[in-house]
Design a protein around this motif. Structure first.
Motif, PDB file in Angstrom:
ATOM      1  N   PRO A 182     -24.983 -85.300  50.086  1.00 51.51           N
ATOM      2  CA  PRO A 182     -25.159 -84.604  51.359  1.00 51.51           C
ATOM      3  C   PRO A 182     -26.644 -84.472  51.658  1.00 51.51           C
ATOM      4  CG  PRO A 182     -24.390 -83.106  49.630  1.00 51.51           C
ATOM      5  CD  PRO A 182     -24.312 -84.477  49.075  1.00 51.51           C
ATOM      6  N   VAL A 183     -27.056 -84.948  52.819  1.00 47.69           N
ATOM      7  CA  VAL A 183     -28.481 -85.013  53.126  1.00 47.69           C
ATOM      8  C   VAL A 183     -29.114 -83.630  53.071  1.00 47.69           C
ATOM      9  CG1 VAL A 183     -30.169 -85.690  54.881  1.00 47.69           C
ATOM     10  CG2 VAL A 183     -28.128 -87.084  54.513  1.00 47.69           C
ATOM     11  N   TRP A 184     -28.348 -82.620  53.435  1.00 48.37           N
ATOM     12  CA  TRP A 184     -28.882 -81.265  53.430  1.00 48.37           C
ATOM     13  C   TRP A 184     -29.109 -80.710  52.025  1.00 48.37           C
ATOM     14  CZ3 TRP A 184     -25.218 -78.226  51.083  1.00 48.37           C
ATOM     15  CH2 TRP A 184     -23.887 -78.683  51.147  1.00 48.37           C
ATOM     16  N   ALA A 185     -28.612 -81.415  51.007  1.00 46.75           N
ATOM     17  CA  ALA A 185     -28.785 -80.948  49.628  1.00 46.75           C
ATOM     18  C   ALA A 185     -29.822 -81.751  48.853  1.00 46.75           C
ATOM     19  CB  ALA A 185     -27.452 -80.996  48.889  1.00 46.75           C
ATOM     20  N   ILE A 186     -30.280 -82.891  49.400  1.00 42.61           N
ATOM     21  CA  ILE A 186     -31.244 -83.722  48.682  1.00 42.61           C
ATOM     22  C   ILE A 186     -32.575 -82.982  48.569  1.00 42.61           C
ATOM     23  CG2 ILE A 186     -32.543 -85.883  48.707  1.00 42.61           C
ATOM     24  CD1 ILE A 186     -30.220 -87.157  50.218  1.00 42.61           C
ATOM     25  N   GLY A 187     -33.049 -82.829  47.347  1.00 43.34           N
ATOM     26  CA  GLY A 187     -34.312 -82.140  47.121  1.00 43.34           C
ATOM     27  C   GLY A 187     -34.234 -80.635  47.214  1.00 43.34           C
ATOM     28  N   ALA A 188     -33.032 -80.114  47.445  1.00 43.28           N
ATOM     29  CA  ALA A 188     -32.872 -78.662  47.530  1.00 43.28           C
ATOM     30  C   ALA A 188     -32.928 -78.038  46.138  1.00 43.28           C
ATOM     31  CB  ALA A 188     -31.542 -78.324  48.199  1.00 43.28           C
ATOM     32  N   PRO A 189     -33.238 -76.734  46.053  1.00 47.41           N
ATOM     33  CA  PRO A 189     -33.288 -76.083  44.741  1.00 47.41           C
ATOM     34  C   PRO A 189     -31.952 -76.121  44.006  1.00 47.41           C
ATOM     35  CG  PRO A 189     -34.348 -74.729  46.416  1.00 47.41           C
ATOM     36  CD  PRO A 189     -33.654 -75.834  47.139  1.00 47.41           C
ATOM     37  N   GLN A 190     -30.849 -76.119  44.762  1.00 46.16           N
ATOM     38  CA  GLN A 190     -29.517 -76.130  44.172  1.00 46.16           C
ATOM     39  C   GLN A 190     -28.673 -77.219  44.823  1.00 46.16           C
ATOM     40  OE1 GLN A 190     -28.628 -74.210  41.606  1.00 46.16           O
ATOM     41  NE2 GLN A 190     -30.595 -73.118  41.611  1.00 46.16           N
ATOM     42  N   PRO A 191     -27.722 -77.778  44.079  1.00 44.80           N
ATOM     43  CA  PRO A 191     -26.817 -78.744  44.698  1.00 44.80           C
ATOM     44  C   PRO A 191     -25.890 -78.051  45.682  1.00 44.80           C
ATOM     45  CG  PRO A 191     -26.063 -78.202  42.491  1.00 44.80           C
ATOM     46  CD  PRO A 191     -27.401 -77.532  42.669  1.00 44.80           C
ATOM     47  N   ALA A 192     -25.078 -78.846  46.343  1.00 45.55           N
ATOM     48  CA  ALA A 192     -24.061 -78.273  47.219  1.00 45.55           C
ATOM     49  C   ALA A 192     -23.105 -77.420  46.393  1.00 45.55           C
ATOM     50  CB  ALA A 192     -23.304 -79.395  47.916  1.00 45.55           C
ATOM     51  N   PRO A 193     -22.368 -76.491  47.013  1.00 43.42           N
ATOM     52  CA  PRO A 193     -21.396 -75.684  46.260  1.00 43.42           C
ATOM     53  C   PRO A 193     -20.394 -76.557  45.509  1.00 43.42           C
ATOM     54  CG  PRO A 193     -21.711 -74.806  48.475  1.00 43.42           C
ATOM     55  CD  PRO A 193     -22.432 -76.111  48.438  1.00 43.42           C
ATOM     56  N   ASP A 194     -20.032 -76.118  44.330  1.00 47.87           N
ATOM     57  CA  ASP A 194     -19.131 -76.917  43.488  1.00 47.87           C
ATOM     58  C   ASP A 194     -17.841 -77.284  44.203  1.00 47.87           C
ATOM     59  OD1 ASP A 194     -21.042 -76.549  41.558  1.00 47.87           O
ATOM     60  OD2 ASP A 194     -19.875 -75.130  40.353  1.00 47.87           O
ATOM     61  N   ALA A 195     -17.245 -76.331  44.892  1.00 52.27           N
ATOM     62  CA  ALA A 195     -15.975 -76.596  45.564  1.00 52.27           C
ATOM     63  C   ALA A 195     -16.140 -77.676  46.627  1.00 52.27           C
ATOM     64  CB  ALA A 195     -15.425 -75.311  46.183  1.00 52.27           C
ATOM     65  N   HIS A 196     -17.273 -77.658  47.316  1.00 48.66           N
ATOM     66  CA  HIS A 196     -17.547 -78.675  48.331  1.00 48.66           C
ATOM     67  C   HIS A 196     -17.671 -80.048  47.679  1.00 48.66           C
ATOM     68  CE1 HIS A 196     -19.333 -80.315  52.064  1.00 48.66           C
ATOM     69  NE2 HIS A 196     -20.051 -81.045  51.225  1.00 48.66           N
ATOM     70  N   ILE A 197     -18.441 -80.128  46.606  1.00 46.07           N
ATOM     71  CA  ILE A 197     -18.632 -81.405  45.910  1.00 46.07           C
ATOM     72  C   ILE A 197     -17.294 -81.982  45.465  1.00 46.07           C
ATOM     73  CG2 ILE A 197     -19.587 -82.464  43.826  1.00 46.07           C
ATOM     74  CD1 ILE A 197     -21.882 -80.383  44.045  1.00 46.07           C
ATOM     75  N   VAL A 198     -16.508 -81.171  44.786  1.00 45.10           N
ATOM     76  CA  VAL A 198     -15.228 -81.642  44.256  1.00 45.10           C
ATOM     77  C   VAL A 198     -14.308 -82.108  45.381  1.00 45.10           C
ATOM     78  CG1 VAL A 198     -13.108 -80.892  43.099  1.00 45.10           C
ATOM     79  CG2 VAL A 198     -15.346 -80.304  42.131  1.00 45.10           C
ATOM     80  N   ALA A 199     -14.262 -81.354  46.460  1.00 46.72           N
ATOM     81  CA  ALA A 199     -13.365 -81.693  47.566  1.00 46.72           C
ATOM     82  C   ALA A 199     -13.782 -82.989  48.252  1.00 46.72           C
ATOM     83  CB  ALA A 199     -13.304 -80.557  48.571  1.00 46.72           C
ATOM     84  N   VAL A 200     -15.083 -83.163  48.488  1.00 45.91           N
ATOM     85  CA  VAL A 200     -15.525 -84.379  49.168  1.00 45.91           C
ATOM     86  C   VAL A 200     -15.366 -85.592  48.257  1.00 45.91           C
ATOM     87  CG1 VAL A 200     -17.463 -85.550  50.279  1.00 45.91           C
ATOM     88  CG2 VAL A 200     -17.087 -83.110  50.679  1.00 45.91           C
ATOM     89  N   LEU A 201     -15.696 -85.460  46.981  1.00 47.98           N
ATOM     90  CA  LEU A 201     -15.488 -86.579  46.057  1.00 47.98           C
ATOM     91  C   LEU A 201     -14.023 -86.983  46.024  1.00 47.98           C
ATOM     92  CD1 LEU A 201     -17.772 -85.740  42.985  1.00 47.98           C
ATOM     93  CD2 LEU A 201     -18.292 -87.149  44.975  1.00 47.98           C
ATOM     94  N   ALA A 202     -13.136 -85.996  45.994  1.00 46.95           N
ATOM     95  CA  ALA A 202     -11.701 -86.293  45.993  1.00 46.95           C
ATOM     96  C   ALA A 202     -11.300 -87.010  47.273  1.00 46.95           C
ATOM     97  CB  ALA A 202     -10.889 -85.013  45.829  1.00 46.95           C
ATOM     98  N   GLY A 203     -11.870 -86.596  48.395  1.00 48.11           N
ATOM     99  CA  GLY A 203     -11.565 -87.245  49.660  1.00 48.11           C
ATOM    100  C   GLY A 203     -12.017 -88.692  49.685  1.00 48.11           C
ATOM    101  N   ILE A 204     -13.193 -88.953  49.123  1.00 44.84           N
ATOM    102  CA  ILE A 204     -13.685 -90.338  49.052  1.00 44.84           C
ATOM    103  C   ILE A 204     -12.790 -91.168  48.132  1.00 44.84           C
ATOM    104  CG2 ILE A 204     -15.621 -91.818  48.427  1.00 44.84           C
ATOM    105  CD1 ILE A 204     -17.472 -89.416  49.031  1.00 44.84           C
ATOM    106  N   GLU A 205     -12.407 -90.602  47.001  1.00 43.92           N
ATOM    107  CA  GLU A 205     -11.534 -91.323  46.076  1.00 43.92           C
ATOM    108  C   GLU A 205     -10.190 -91.642  46.733  1.00 43.92           C
ATOM    109  OE1 GLU A 205     -11.298 -88.948  42.547  1.00 43.92           O
ATOM    110  OE2 GLU A 205     -13.171 -89.765  41.738  1.00 43.92           O
ATOM    111  N   GLN A 206      -9.650 -90.697  47.452  1.00 42.46           N
ATOM    112  CA  GLN A 206      -8.384 -90.939  48.141  1.00 42.46           C
ATOM    113  C   GLN A 206      -8.537 -92.044  49.181  1.00 42.46           C
ATOM    114  OE1 GLN A 206      -7.383 -87.050  49.627  1.00 42.46           O
ATOM    115  NE2 GLN A 206      -7.100 -86.207  47.572  1.00 42.46           N
ATOM    116  N   HIS A 207      -9.669 -92.069  49.851  1.00 44.56           N
ATOM    117  CA  HIS A 207      -9.916 -93.131  50.827  1.00 44.56           C
ATOM    118  C   HIS A 207     -10.032 -94.486  50.127  1.00 44.56           C
ATOM    119  CE1 HIS A 207     -11.261 -94.926  54.568  1.00 44.56           C
ATOM    120  NE2 HIS A 207     -12.281 -95.463  53.920  1.00 44.56           N
ATOM    121  N   LEU A 208     -10.729 -94.525  49.003  1.00 45.52           N
ATOM    122  CA  LEU A 208     -10.866 -95.779  48.261  1.00 45.52           C
ATOM    123  C   LEU A 208      -9.507 -96.315  47.819  1.00 45.52           C
ATOM    124  CD1 LEU A 208     -14.012 -95.017  46.084  1.00 45.52           C
ATOM    125  CD2 LEU A 208     -13.818 -96.827  47.813  1.00 45.52           C
ATOM    126  N   ALA A 209      -8.583 -95.425  47.541  1.00 45.97           N
ATOM    127  CA  ALA A 209      -7.248 -95.856  47.117  1.00 45.97           C
ATOM    128  C   ALA A 209      -6.523 -96.617  48.221  1.00 45.97           C
ATOM    129  CB  ALA A 209      -6.425 -94.644  46.687  1.00 45.97           C
TER     130      ALA A 209
END
Length: 266
Positions: A182-209
């Motif tokens: 997420p562009v808004w998280a690049i170089g930020a002090p903290q990564p995106a919220p864990d729940a957001h990361i997990v949900a978006v990764l899952a969405g990408i994986e589902q799309h790849l399927a």
């Protein structure tokens, strides 16, 4: 977890961007190579590890990594394989010198150098036809006000589809590494919220399927990634694309130790 990533090891990588001198790059690479030669997570295949130095360092870093399972990546490539393209580096030459994968569509390339979707698609095509695995960066520019992930998944999967479109049309596509940053998280002090990361990764994986032409692809997280994220993800994060955190080779060891505790994704 999708079929596209169900049997994949954790994928951990580092891009050095333009932070190091040549001498420091070689020193860093030697330290990473020593870690990789001895770390059980790498030696067992539970982790696929890659490093991406600058263009001038590719050949000597490749020599430093010789005898290790560490993959060598490049930070960019041209959409053309040869010709009057001053300052560009072709996928043909990258493959010739032993590069395994190539980073494409990073947010900095898009914002600073104004790369278009068509140019990115051309680079992905060039990577595939030169037998380089594309590491395709995707990410939304703004965080949703309500913290929702539906719009983010829609945006980044649409990016991915545009970026692979030319290669898919020519039937040369194959496995990719999708780096969600997420562009808004690049170089930020903290990564995106864990729940957001997990949900978006899952969405990408589902799309790849739904994209059999990209079978075997994996999805990893970048954007201020660091220690603890894999553990908190509890097997739902397929890997990390590390930045400045990994400038200290011992930080890479820390991540590998964490990955070893998790084991390969099952």
């Amino acid at each position: 977890m999708s079929a596209a990533t169900a049997t994949a090891p954790l994928t951990i990588g580092v891009s050095l961007k333009m932070y190091f001198s040549h001498a420091r790059t070689l020193e860093w690479a030697a330290a990473v190579a020593d870690i990789a030669r001895n770390h059980p997570a790498v030696q067992s295949g539970a982790v696929e590890l890659f490093v991406i130095p600058t263009f001038p360092s590719l050949v000597p870093v490749g020599a430093v990594l010789e005898g290790t399972p560490v993959l060598l990546g490049a930070q960019d490539l041209a959409w053309a394989d040869e010709g009057a393209f001053t300052g560009e580096v072709s996928g043909t030459e990258l493959r010739e010198i032993g590069v395994d994968l190539v980073e494409i569509a990073h947010a900095e390339r898009r914002s600073l150098f104004h790369e278009t979707d068509d140019e990115v698609a051309g680079k992905v095509h060039a990577a595939f036809r030169n037998h380089l695995r594309p590491l395709i960066c995707v990410g939304e520019t703004e965080q949703a006000a309500d913290g929702g992930t539906t719009a983010a998944v829609a945006e980044v999967t649409a990016q991915l589809d545009r970026f692979v479109s030319t290669a898919v049309a020519d039937r040369i596509a194959g496995p990719v590494i999708v780096a969600y940053e997420p562009v808004w998280a690049i170089g930020a002090p903290q990564p995106a919220p864990d729940a957001h990361i997990v949900a978006v990764l899952a969405g990408i994986e589902q799309h790849l399927a739904t994209r059999p032409e990209l079978a075997g692809s994996v999805v990893i997280y970048g954007g201020s990634a660091g220690p603890g994220l894999l553990t908190r993800g509890a097997g739902r994060i397929g890997g990390l694309f590390l930045g400045r955190f990994a400038h200290d080779p011992e930080a890479i060891r820390t991540i590998l130790d964490e990955a070893e505790q998790l084991g390969a994704r099952a």
